[in-house]
Design a protein around this motif. Structure first.
Motif, PDB file in Angstrom:
ATOM      1  N   ILE A 115      36.407  35.379  32.910  1.00  6.30           N
ATOM      2  CA  ILE A 115      37.174  34.889  34.056  1.00  6.30           C
ATOM      3  C   ILE A 115      36.550  35.388  35.352  1.00  6.30           C
ATOM      4  CG2 ILE A 115      39.387  35.109  35.265  1.00  6.30           C
ATOM      5  CD1 ILE A 115      40.724  35.122  32.465  1.00  6.30           C
ATOM      6  N   LEU A 116      36.175  36.658  35.378  1.00 10.05           N
ATOM      7  CA  LEU A 116      35.526  37.231  36.561  1.00 10.05           C
ATOM      8  C   LEU A 116      34.257  36.454  36.905  1.00 10.05           C
ATOM      9  CD1 LEU A 116      35.247  39.535  38.666  1.00 10.05           C
ATOM     10  CD2 LEU A 116      34.044  40.853  36.905  1.00 10.05           C
ATOM     11  N   GLN A 117      33.454  36.145  35.906  1.00  7.68           N
ATOM     12  CA  GLN A 117      32.222  35.389  36.138  1.00  7.68           C
ATOM     13  C   GLN A 117      32.525  34.010  36.717  1.00  7.68           C
ATOM     14  OE1 GLN A 117      28.494  36.178  35.268  1.00  7.68           O
ATOM     15  NE2 GLN A 117      28.904  34.849  37.023  1.00  7.68           N
ATOM     16  N   THR A 118      33.564  33.363  36.204  1.00  8.09           N
ATOM     17  CA  THR A 118      33.945  32.043  36.711  1.00  8.09           C
ATOM     18  C   THR A 118      34.358  32.110  38.177  1.00  8.09           C
ATOM     19  OG1 THR A 118      34.670  31.358  34.507  1.00  8.09           O
ATOM     20  CG2 THR A 118      35.509  30.088  36.379  1.00  8.09           C
ATOM     21  N   ILE A 120      33.427  34.298  40.397  1.00 12.31           N
ATOM     22  CA  ILE A 120      32.219  34.539  41.197  1.00 12.31           C
ATOM     23  C   ILE A 120      31.420  33.255  41.356  1.00 12.31           C
ATOM     24  CG2 ILE A 120      29.988  35.740  41.198  1.00 12.31           C
ATOM     25  CD1 ILE A 120      31.479  38.123  39.874  1.00 12.31           C
ATOM     26  N   ASN A 121      31.326  32.470  40.289  1.00  6.95           N
ATOM     27  CA  ASN A 121      30.618  31.194  40.363  1.00  6.95           C
ATOM     28  C   ASN A 121      31.287  30.234  41.342  1.00  6.95           C
ATOM     29  OD1 ASN A 121      28.821  32.139  38.448  1.00  6.95           O
ATOM     30  ND2 ASN A 121      29.760  31.049  36.735  1.00  6.95           N
ATOM     31  N   LYS A 122      32.606  30.378  41.504  1.00  8.14           N
ATOM     32  CA  LYS A 122      33.355  29.549  42.444  1.00  8.14           C
ATOM     33  C   LYS A 122      33.314  30.106  43.872  1.00  8.14           C
ATOM     34  CE  LYS A 122      37.441  28.049  41.325  1.00  8.14           C
ATOM     35  NZ  LYS A 122      37.250  26.613  41.631  1.00  8.14           N
ATOM     36  N   LYS A 123      32.542  31.173  44.062  1.00  6.58           N
ATOM     37  CA  LYS A 123      32.368  31.794  45.388  1.00  6.58           C
ATOM     38  C   LYS A 123      33.655  32.416  45.926  1.00  6.58           C
ATOM     39  CE  LYS A 123      28.163  30.178  45.310  1.00  6.58           C
ATOM     40  NZ  LYS A 123      27.035  31.075  44.926  1.00  6.58           N
ATOM     41  N   ILE A 124      34.532  32.870  45.019  1.00  8.43           N
ATOM     42  CA  ILE A 124      35.743  33.582  45.442  1.00  8.43           C
ATOM     43  C   ILE A 124      35.398  35.063  45.548  1.00  8.43           C
ATOM     44  CG2 ILE A 124      38.104  34.214  44.813  1.00  8.43           C
ATOM     45  CD1 ILE A 124      38.297  31.533  43.337  1.00  8.43           C
ATOM     46  N   PRO A 125      35.604  35.688  46.692  1.00  8.48           N
ATOM     47  CA  PRO A 125      35.290  37.112  46.827  1.00  8.48           C
ATOM     48  C   PRO A 125      36.161  37.955  45.906  1.00  8.48           C
ATOM     49  CG  PRO A 125      35.535  36.075  48.987  1.00  8.48           C
ATOM     50  CD  PRO A 125      36.042  35.097  47.973  1.00  8.48           C
ATOM     51  N   VAL A 126      35.527  38.812  45.099  1.00 10.99           N
ATOM     52  CA  VAL A 126      36.258  39.652  44.154  1.00 10.99           C
ATOM     53  C   VAL A 126      35.952  41.124  44.423  1.00 10.99           C
ATOM     54  CG1 VAL A 126      36.473  37.929  42.326  1.00 10.99           C
ATOM     55  CG2 VAL A 126      34.431  39.363  42.419  1.00 10.99           C
ATOM     56  N   PHE A 127      36.997  41.945  44.316  1.00 13.82           N
ATOM     57  CA  PHE A 127      36.913  43.372  44.565  1.00 13.82           C
ATOM     58  C   PHE A 127      37.604  44.099  43.414  1.00 13.82           C
ATOM     59  CE2 PHE A 127      37.171  41.013  48.508  1.00 13.82           C
ATOM     60  CZ  PHE A 127      36.160  41.545  49.287  1.00 13.82           C
ATOM     61  N   ALA A 128      37.478  45.415  43.379  1.00 11.71           N
ATOM     62  CA  ALA A 128      38.179  46.202  42.361  1.00 11.71           C
ATOM     63  C   ALA A 128      38.834  47.409  43.009  1.00 11.71           C
ATOM     64  CB  ALA A 128      37.223  46.642  41.261  1.00 11.71           C
ATOM     65  N   LEU A 129      40.014  47.741  42.493  1.00 10.66           N
ATOM     66  CA  LEU A 129      40.774  48.908  42.937  1.00 10.66           C
ATOM     67  C   LEU A 129      41.261  49.622  41.680  1.00 10.66           C
ATOM     68  CD1 LEU A 129      42.272  50.654  45.014  1.00 10.66           C
ATOM     69  CD2 LEU A 129      44.106  48.945  44.991  1.00 10.66           C
ATOM     70  N   THR A 130      40.711  50.797  41.419  1.00  8.86           N
ATOM     71  CA  THR A 130      40.971  51.441  40.137  1.00  8.86           C
ATOM     72  C   THR A 130      41.418  52.886  40.284  1.00  8.86           C
ATOM     73  OG1 THR A 130      39.982  51.975  37.975  1.00  8.86           O
ATOM     74  CG2 THR A 130      38.532  52.116  39.877  1.00  8.86           C
ATOM     75  N   ASN A 131      42.377  53.282  39.455  1.00  7.44           N
ATOM     76  CA  ASN A 131      42.716  54.695  39.283  1.00  7.44           C
ATOM     77  C   ASN A 131      41.718  55.257  38.273  1.00  7.44           C
ATOM     78  OD1 ASN A 131      44.876  54.590  41.017  1.00  7.44           O
ATOM     79  ND2 ASN A 131      46.445  54.916  39.460  1.00  7.44           N
ATOM     80  N   PHE A 150      31.125  43.166  41.687  1.00  2.39           N
ATOM     81  CA  PHE A 150      32.135  43.155  42.749  1.00  2.39           C
ATOM     82  C   PHE A 150      31.494  43.354  44.126  1.00  2.39           C
ATOM     83  CE2 PHE A 150      34.491  44.491  38.960  1.00  2.39           C
ATOM     84  CZ  PHE A 150      35.563  43.620  39.003  1.00  2.39           C
ATOM     85  N   GLU A 151      32.143  42.786  45.122  1.00  2.00           N
ATOM     86  CA  GLU A 151      31.670  42.982  46.491  1.00  2.00           C
ATOM     87  C   GLU A 151      31.882  44.429  46.933  1.00  2.00           C
ATOM     88  OE1 GLU A 151      32.363  40.044  49.358  1.00  2.00           O
ATOM     89  OE2 GLU A 151      32.173  38.380  47.945  1.00  2.00           O
TER      90      GLU A 151
END
Length: 223
Positions: A115-118, A120-131, A150-151
């Motif tokens: 899903i993450l790869q899809t 990114i392919n759609k040019k949606i900016p993705v980030f991560a916030l993790t504990n 991730f950006e």
């Protein structure tokens, strides 16, 4: 006539509901439990022959609350020494928590990675916030290539703050340059979801990749 009226109301309700959903321009992922399979039992099943004792150990000694203090920046050695002093008869098992931490990693959650790869392919900016502890995160980062897609990523242990407290979500909005109302936050922990909602993020409570994909399709993010 009644049937026609009912269907007209239903059509209006569905379209009104769709219009009320704020457009998503950015997506923030949690990592553990969403993209990375992490479970202390993967390690401790090797160390305990008695499953009941193992579960007691993980719920009363090396507890989630104790681990979260390292996610908020406490050093691993300090945290370990505190527990060893309190429970000296479990010293070997306690020191294994971070000494053999890599054995708690079960690998990527492949459906979510796809899903993450899809996205990114759609040019949606993705980030991560993790504990995540600043000392253990590099182990995962070196193992999984997708963590470099991730950006930007905020690791709680680097910041000294963690979810579900408002400060870390506010930091994410500022550092990532996103508006909460335009941003979808995905996490497997309901407490963290509520924390994100409190500062205005759209949210999906992650259950599994299949359910996540359905929700993203419903929101019009995936086809």
């Amino acid at each position: 006539m009644k049937f026609y009226l009912f269907n007209s109301i239903l059509y209006l309700h569905k379209n009104t509901a769709r219009k009320s959903v704020q457009k998503v321009n950015y997506i923030i992922f949690d990592l553990g439990g969403v993209l990375v399979d992490w479970d202390p039992e993967y390690l401790y099943k090797k160390l305990f022959t008695d499953q009941k004792e193992m579960r007691h150990f993980l719920s009363h000694i090396c507890t989630p609350d104790w681990n979260e203090q390292q996610d908020a920046g406490r050093r691993l050695l300090e945290a370990t020494d505190i527990l060893v002093e309190e429970h000296p008869h479990y010293e070997t098992e306690i020191r294994a928590f971070y000494g053999r931490w890599a054995e708690m990693l079960g690998g990527p959650i492949q459906g979510t990675v796809e899903i993450l790869q899809t996205l990114i392919n759609k040019k949606i900016p993705v980030f991560a916030l993790t504990n995540w502890s600043a000392e253990t995160y590099p182990i995962a980062h070196s193992q999984y290539d997708f963590l470099q897609w991730f950006e930007d990523i905020i690791v709680s242990g680097h910041e000294g703050i963690r979810k579900p407290f408002a400060e870390i979500y506010q930091l994410a909005g500022k550092r990532f340059g996103v508006k909460p109302k335009e941003t979808l936050f995905i996490d497997d922990n309901l407490r963290n979801i509520k924390g994100a909602q409190a500062v205005g993020f759209q949210t999906i409570h992650f259950k599994n990749p299949t359910a996540l994909k359905k929700e993203l399709i419903h929101l019009g993010i995936l086809p």
